[in-house]
Design a protein around this motif. Sequence first.
Motif, PDB file in Angstrom:
ATOM      1  N   GLN A 170       0.820  -1.215   0.000  1.00 41.84           N
ATOM      2  CA  GLN A 170       0.000   0.000   0.000  1.00 41.84           C
ATOM      3  C   GLN A 170       0.853   1.264   0.000  1.00 41.84           C
ATOM      4  O   GLN A 170       0.445   2.293  -0.557  1.00 41.84           O
ATOM      5  N   THR A 171       2.019   1.219   0.625  1.00 35.62           N
ATOM      6  CA  THR A 171       2.856   2.418   0.747  1.00 35.62           C
ATOM      7  C   THR A 171       4.027   2.445  -0.227  1.00 35.62           C
ATOM      8  O   THR A 171       4.455   3.510  -0.672  1.00 35.62           O
ATOM      9  N   HIS A 172       4.557   1.255  -0.569  1.00 35.06           N
ATOM     10  CA  HIS A 172       5.759   1.184  -1.394  1.00 35.06           C
ATOM     11  C   HIS A 172       5.529   0.542  -2.762  1.00 35.06           C
ATOM     12  O   HIS A 172       6.420   0.586  -3.603  1.00 35.06           O
ATOM     13  N   GLY A 173       4.367  -0.062  -2.975  1.00 32.21           N
ATOM     14  CA  GLY A 173       4.133  -0.770  -4.221  1.00 32.21           C
ATOM     15  C   GLY A 173       4.763  -2.150  -4.221  1.00 32.21           C
ATOM     16  O   GLY A 173       5.128  -2.689  -3.174  1.00 32.21           O
ATOM     17  N   TYR A 174       4.891  -2.727  -5.417  1.00 28.27           N
ATOM     18  CA  TYR A 174       5.432  -4.075  -5.577  1.00 28.27           C
ATOM     19  C   TYR A 174       6.918  -4.010  -5.941  1.00 28.27           C
ATOM     20  O   TYR A 174       7.394  -3.020  -6.475  1.00 28.27           O
ATOM     21  N   GLY A 175       7.637  -5.080  -5.642  1.00 30.13           N
ATOM     22  CA  GLY A 175       9.033  -5.122  -6.048  1.00 30.13           C
ATOM     23  C   GLY A 175       9.923  -5.724  -4.990  1.00 30.13           C
ATOM     24  O   GLY A 175       9.486  -6.102  -3.889  1.00 30.13           O
ATOM     25  N   ARG A 176      11.191  -5.803  -5.301  1.00 32.50           N
ATOM     26  CA  ARG A 176      12.160  -6.444  -4.421  1.00 32.50           C
ATOM     27  C   ARG A 176      12.506  -5.572  -3.221  1.00 32.50           C
ATOM     28  O   ARG A 176      12.597  -6.065  -2.096  1.00 32.50           O
ATOM     29  N   LYS A 177      12.682  -4.289  -3.452  1.00 29.18           N
ATOM     30  CA  LYS A 177      12.980  -3.402  -2.327  1.00 29.18           C
ATOM     31  C   LYS A 177      11.806  -3.339  -1.340  1.00 29.18           C
ATOM     32  O   LYS A 177      12.021  -3.436  -0.124  1.00 29.18           O
ATOM     33  N   PRO A 178      10.557  -3.191  -1.807  1.00 30.31           N
ATOM     34  CA  PRO A 178       9.439  -3.232  -0.859  1.00 30.31           C
ATOM     35  C   PRO A 178       9.353  -4.553  -0.098  1.00 30.31           C
ATOM     36  O   PRO A 178       8.976  -4.569   1.082  1.00 30.31           O
ATOM     37  N   TYR A 179       9.705  -5.653  -0.752  1.00 30.54           N
ATOM     38  CA  TYR A 179       9.668  -6.947  -0.065  1.00 30.54           C
ATOM     39  C   TYR A 179      10.684  -6.989   1.060  1.00 30.54           C
ATOM     40  O   TYR A 179      10.399  -7.510   2.150  1.00 30.54           O
ATOM     41  N   MET A 180      11.850  -6.417   0.830  1.00 27.49           N
ATOM     42  CA  MET A 180      12.864  -6.401   1.884  1.00 27.49           C
ATOM     43  C   MET A 180      12.435  -5.501   3.040  1.00 27.49           C
ATOM     44  O   MET A 180      12.732  -5.801   4.205  1.00 27.49           O
ATOM     45  N   VAL A 181      11.734  -4.427   2.746  1.00 27.57           N
ATOM     46  CA  VAL A 181      11.184  -3.592   3.821  1.00 27.57           C
ATOM     47  C   VAL A 181      10.175  -4.411   4.633  1.00 27.57           C
ATOM     48  O   VAL A 181      10.123  -4.340   5.869  1.00 27.57           O
ATOM     49  N   ALA A 182       9.383  -5.223   3.927  1.00 27.31           N
ATOM     50  CA  ALA A 182       8.409  -6.074   4.615  1.00 27.31           C
ATOM     51  C   ALA A 182       9.110  -7.098   5.504  1.00 27.31           C
ATOM     52  O   ALA A 182       8.639  -7.390   6.620  1.00 27.31           O
ATOM     53  N   LEU A 183      10.220  -7.653   5.056  1.00 28.65           N
ATOM     54  CA  LEU A 183      10.960  -8.590   5.904  1.00 28.65           C
ATOM     55  C   LEU A 183      11.500  -7.889   7.147  1.00 28.65           C
ATOM     56  O   LEU A 183      11.504  -8.467   8.246  1.00 28.65           O
ATOM     57  N   GLN A 184      11.942  -6.647   6.989  1.00 29.28           N
ATOM     58  CA  GLN A 184      12.389  -5.876   8.152  1.00 29.28           C
ATOM     59  C   GLN A 184      11.233  -5.679   9.132  1.00 29.28           C
ATOM     60  O   GLN A 184      11.408  -5.778  10.356  1.00 29.28           O
ATOM     61  N   ASP A 185      10.049  -5.382   8.619  1.00 29.47           N
ATOM     62  CA  ASP A 185       8.867  -5.239   9.471  1.00 29.47           C
ATOM     63  C   ASP A 185       8.559  -6.544  10.203  1.00 29.47           C
ATOM     64  O   ASP A 185       8.192  -6.538  11.386  1.00 29.47           O
ATOM     65  N   ALA A 186       8.694  -7.657   9.475  1.00 31.71           N
ATOM     66  CA  ALA A 186       8.416  -8.964  10.086  1.00 31.71           C
ATOM     67  C   ALA A 186       9.414  -9.265  11.190  1.00 31.71           C
ATOM     68  O   ALA A 186       9.055  -9.843  12.229  1.00 31.71           O
TER      69      ALA A 186
END
Length: 235
Positions: free
Chosen positions: A63-79
Amino acid sequence: MVLVEPGQTLNLIFDADDTLWDSNIHFLEAFDAFCDALRDSGLILERAEIHAAVRTAELKRIQTHGYGRKPYMVALQDAVAELAPRGHHRLQIALDRIGTHLIERHCELLPDVGPTLQQLAARHRIMMFTKGQRDEQLRKLHRSGLAPLFERVETPREKDVDAYLRLVRDAELDSSATFMIGNSPRSDINPAVRAGLRAVFIPHAHTWDLEDEELLDAKDRIIELPTFRRLVEVF
């Protein structure tokens, strides 16, 4: 099946990830590495618990960063912040390594994509319409060597009906002579058909689970092909 009248030029719009080159398998491997890093850091967690935390973070970051590899890594940091709130130095080092590998990893073209696109581009207009970070997708396209073949490259935030209607308007497309080609029922096939286009569905073994849904019951406007190479027989 041949859908081209003699001398007819069609608009062929291609998805990128898991249509032209492998993509989601890299995310699956990054998740596996993430699970291993959590275990190696001494955290005893069920895989389902890890997956749930990553999925929640992933949907939020989309919702905030869109799709992609960098947003996924931000999501892993959140997790990590949820699963290991006290922090683990070794875990952070491992996460940095996972991120570097995922972001810099080269995406291999799927079988027959290059020569097939060369043939299609010689007789039709071809475009790219794919989700993801624009800089990331353009970098992958450049590395593929296929960039000169594409007349237009669009990276919408979402590929919904409105996005397809905007593409038709902005690129001045004749909907009756335009086909969306991709591996995702949710983003490539169903919304394109709802927007008045026709579509070609080419399944991929590792399509992201959130992109999976039932195809519309529109057999006269959806073609399913087992391989990318078969496009030259149709067009």
